[in-house]
Write a protein that holds these residues in place. Structure first.
Motif, PDB file in Angstrom:
ATOM      1  N   VAL A 129      16.403   3.410   5.737  1.00 21.36           N
ATOM      2  CA  VAL A 129      16.439   2.409   4.765  1.00 21.36           C
ATOM      3  C   VAL A 129      15.629   2.528   3.393  1.00 21.36           C
ATOM      4  N   SER A 130      16.006   1.955   2.409  1.00 23.77           N
ATOM      5  CA  SER A 130      15.206   2.220   1.189  1.00 23.77           C
ATOM      6  C   SER A 130      14.369   1.301   1.020  1.00 23.77           C
ATOM      7  N   MET A 131      13.242   1.409   0.173  1.00 24.04           N
ATOM      8  CA  MET A 131      12.288   0.118  -0.283  1.00 24.04           C
ATOM      9  C   MET A 131      12.562  -0.259  -1.647  1.00 24.04           C
ATOM     10  N   THR A 132      12.272  -1.488  -2.119  1.00 26.13           N
ATOM     11  CA  THR A 132      12.259  -1.949  -3.551  1.00 26.13           C
ATOM     12  C   THR A 132      11.341  -1.200  -4.219  1.00 26.13           C
ATOM     13  N   GLY A 133      11.644  -1.020  -5.522  1.00 28.64           N
ATOM     14  CA  GLY A 133      10.492  -0.525  -6.482  1.00 28.64           C
ATOM     15  C   GLY A 133       9.171  -1.278  -6.408  1.00 28.64           C
ATOM     16  N   ASP A 134       9.342  -2.389  -6.028  1.00 30.71           N
ATOM     17  CA  ASP A 134       7.735  -3.189  -6.109  1.00 30.71           C
ATOM     18  C   ASP A 134       7.425  -3.660  -4.660  1.00 30.71           C
ATOM     19  N   ALA A 135       8.089  -3.004  -3.614  1.00 34.88           N
ATOM     20  CA  ALA A 135       7.704  -3.513  -2.139  1.00 34.88           C
ATOM     21  C   ALA A 135       6.134  -3.030  -1.932  1.00 34.88           C
ATOM     22  N   GLN A 136       5.423  -3.989  -1.298  1.00 37.52           N
ATOM     23  CA  GLN A 136       4.157  -4.253  -1.153  1.00 37.52           C
ATOM     24  C   GLN A 136       3.915  -3.047   0.217  1.00 37.52           C
ATOM     25  N   VAL A 137       2.646  -2.328   0.439  1.00 32.57           N
ATOM     26  CA  VAL A 137       2.560  -1.714   1.345  1.00 32.57           C
ATOM     27  C   VAL A 137       1.005  -1.952   1.663  1.00 32.57           C
ATOM     28  N   LEU A 138       0.932  -2.366   2.842  1.00 33.39           N
ATOM     29  CA  LEU A 138      -0.549  -2.558   3.433  1.00 33.39           C
ATOM     30  C   LEU A 138      -0.688  -1.881   4.844  1.00 33.39           C
ATOM     31  N   LEU A 139      -1.677  -0.848   4.706  1.00 35.59           N
ATOM     32  CA  LEU A 139      -2.186  -0.141   5.893  1.00 35.59           C
ATOM     33  C   LEU A 139      -3.445  -0.206   6.125  1.00 35.59           C
ATOM     34  N   SER A 140      -3.617  -0.022   7.662  1.00 37.84           N
ATOM     35  CA  SER A 140      -4.711  -0.450   8.254  1.00 37.84           C
ATOM     36  C   SER A 140      -4.991   1.056   9.319  1.00 37.84           C
ATOM     37  N   VAL A 141      -6.097   1.108   9.809  1.00 35.84           N
ATOM     38  CA  VAL A 141      -6.350   2.288  10.634  1.00 35.84           C
ATOM     39  C   VAL A 141      -5.469   2.420  11.668  1.00 35.84           C
ATOM     40  N   PRO A 142      -5.064   3.795  12.047  1.00 37.83           N
ATOM     41  CA  PRO A 142      -5.479   4.975  11.702  1.00 37.83           C
ATOM     42  C   PRO A 142      -4.766   5.445  10.222  1.00 37.83           C
ATOM     43  N   GLN A 154       3.186   3.265  -2.771  1.00 35.40           N
ATOM     44  CA  GLN A 154       4.239   3.889  -1.923  1.00 35.40           C
ATOM     45  C   GLN A 154       4.196   5.166  -1.753  1.00 35.40           C
ATOM     46  N   ALA A 155       3.905   6.030  -2.810  1.00 30.15           N
ATOM     47  CA  ALA A 155       3.584   7.425  -2.764  1.00 30.15           C
ATOM     48  C   ALA A 155       2.442   7.849  -1.946  1.00 30.15           C
ATOM     49  N   ASP A 156       1.320   6.969  -1.851  1.00 30.21           N
ATOM     50  CA  ASP A 156       0.196   7.164  -1.127  1.00 30.21           C
ATOM     51  C   ASP A 156       0.698   7.104   0.560  1.00 30.21           C
ATOM     52  N   PHE A 157       1.590   6.024   0.665  1.00 33.10           N
ATOM     53  CA  PHE A 157       1.881   5.793   2.088  1.00 33.10           C
ATOM     54  C   PHE A 157       2.739   6.789   2.594  1.00 33.10           C
ATOM     55  N   VAL A 158       3.620   7.519   1.662  1.00 28.04           N
ATOM     56  CA  VAL A 158       4.471   8.664   2.033  1.00 28.04           C
ATOM     57  C   VAL A 158       3.579   9.942   2.232  1.00 28.04           C
ATOM     58  N   GLY A 159       2.655  10.237   1.446  1.00 26.29           N
ATOM     59  CA  GLY A 159       1.764  11.116   1.836  1.00 26.29           C
ATOM     60  C   GLY A 159       0.864  11.296   3.143  1.00 26.29           C
ATOM     61  N   ARG A 160       0.482  10.098   3.234  1.00 27.06           N
ATOM     62  CA  ARG A 160      -0.417   9.676   4.570  1.00 27.06           C
ATOM     63  C   ARG A 160       0.451   9.760   5.632  1.00 27.06           C
ATOM     64  N   LEU A 161       1.625   9.257   5.864  1.00 26.81           N
ATOM     65  CA  LEU A 161       2.445   9.376   6.937  1.00 26.81           C
ATOM     66  C   LEU A 161       2.964  10.639   7.297  1.00 26.81           C
ATOM     67  N   THR A 162       3.267  11.413   6.375  1.00 28.61           N
ATOM     68  CA  THR A 162       3.946  12.896   6.428  1.00 28.61           C
ATOM     69  C   THR A 162       2.885  13.766   6.839  1.00 28.61           C
ATOM     70  N   ALA A 163       1.606  13.468   6.337  1.00 27.19           N
ATOM     71  CA  ALA A 163       0.659  14.511   6.763  1.00 27.19           C
ATOM     72  C   ALA A 163       0.218  14.430   8.532  1.00 27.19           C
ATOM     73  N   ARG A 186       8.304  -5.230   2.064  1.00 23.54           N
ATOM     74  CA  ARG A 186       7.092  -5.109   2.413  1.00 23.54           C
ATOM     75  C   ARG A 186       6.909  -4.309   3.880  1.00 23.54           C
ATOM     76  N   VAL A 187       5.745  -3.488   3.733  1.00 20.58           N
ATOM     77  CA  VAL A 187       5.441  -2.716   4.620  1.00 20.58           C
ATOM     78  C   VAL A 187       3.904  -2.925   5.279  1.00 20.58           C
ATOM     79  N   GLN A 188       3.670  -3.318   6.528  1.00 21.33           N
ATOM     80  CA  GLN A 188       2.351  -3.522   6.853  1.00 21.33           C
ATOM     81  C   GLN A 188       2.082  -2.712   8.339  1.00 21.33           C
ATOM     82  N   SER A 189       1.161  -1.948   8.405  1.00 18.46           N
ATOM     83  CA  SER A 189       0.939  -1.136   9.555  1.00 18.46           C
ATOM     84  C   SER A 189      -0.029  -1.880  10.288  1.00 18.46           C
ATOM     85  N   LEU A 190       0.180  -1.740  11.849  1.00 23.78           N
ATOM     86  CA  LEU A 190      -0.499  -2.501  12.746  1.00 23.78           C
ATOM     87  C   LEU A 190      -1.931  -1.627  12.914  1.00 23.78           C
TER      88      LEU A 190
END
Length: 193
Positions: A129-142, A154-163, A186-190
């Motif tokens: 699925v694709s994300m909109t250009g202004d999609a909100q990304v909310l991340l929590s530990v880990p 979004q770029a930070d999210f991609v980098g953290r996930l693929t690492a 919107r993406v929110q990690s649990l």
């Protein structure tokens, strides 16, 4: 003495006639060409593309997940258009200025001992699925830096996930919100311990 009230025969006939007309018109109050067009596109069972079950797609419209002729399909994520889904994300990438996620539905359950979630992995293939250009990304530990969700690019999210190793990604879960075209807004990690 018993008094019986009887309706005149004319009233009974008019009542029967009115009920009959309502049944024939489908209790519709619309008149004119629009009503005739709407009744011509009634839903009739039609075989689905995969031949597993009949579909009730109105005549003249495209089945869900497909585009009418002459238009470009919006992607396989369109089946989640306008909804919120809990998913696992196996991979993420950026191409042509857009972020794409490989997702699969999963389940979440409260952790029995901590204020956190336990992820129950889904089964089946991942869907991109694709994300909109202004999609909100909310991340929590880990994946994020804190227990409570914080905003990330979004770029930070991609980098953290693929690492993270793929075995770690299977333990993470996300709440996704989709727009009317099936793109992630919107993406929110649990938080998981």
């Amino acid at each position: 003495m018993r008094v019986v009230h009887r309706r005149p025969a004319a009233v009974r006939c008019l009542t029967a006639l009115t009920l009959g007309m309502l049944a024939l018109t489908g209790c519709s109050t619309d008149d004119g060409p629009a009503a005739a067009t709407a009744s011509g596109t009634s839903a009739a069972p039609a075989p689905s593309p995969d031949r597993t079950a009949p579909s009730t797609t109105p005549t003249g419209t495209a089945p869900s997940g497909t585009a009418p002729s002459g238009t470009k399909p919006s992607g396989t994520g369109a089946r989640w258009a306008g909804t919120k889904q809990f998913v696992q994300i196996d991979d993420a990438r950026t191409a042509d200025g857009r972020t794409y996620l490989s997702v699969r539905p999963a389940q979440k359950k409260p952790h029995p001992q901590f204020e956190a979630w336990v992820i129950v992995p889904g089964e089946g293939p991942y869907t991109e699925v694709s994300m909109t250009g202004d999609a909100q990304v909310l991340l929590s530990v880990p994946l994020g830096d804190a227990k409570h969700p914080s905003s990330y690019a979004q770029a930070d999210f991609v980098g953290r996930l693929t690492a993270r190793p793929s075995s770690d990604r299977a333990l993470l879960g996300y709440d996704l919100s989709f727009d009317g075209e099936g793109r992630v807004t919107r993406v929110q990690s649990l938080y998981t311990p």
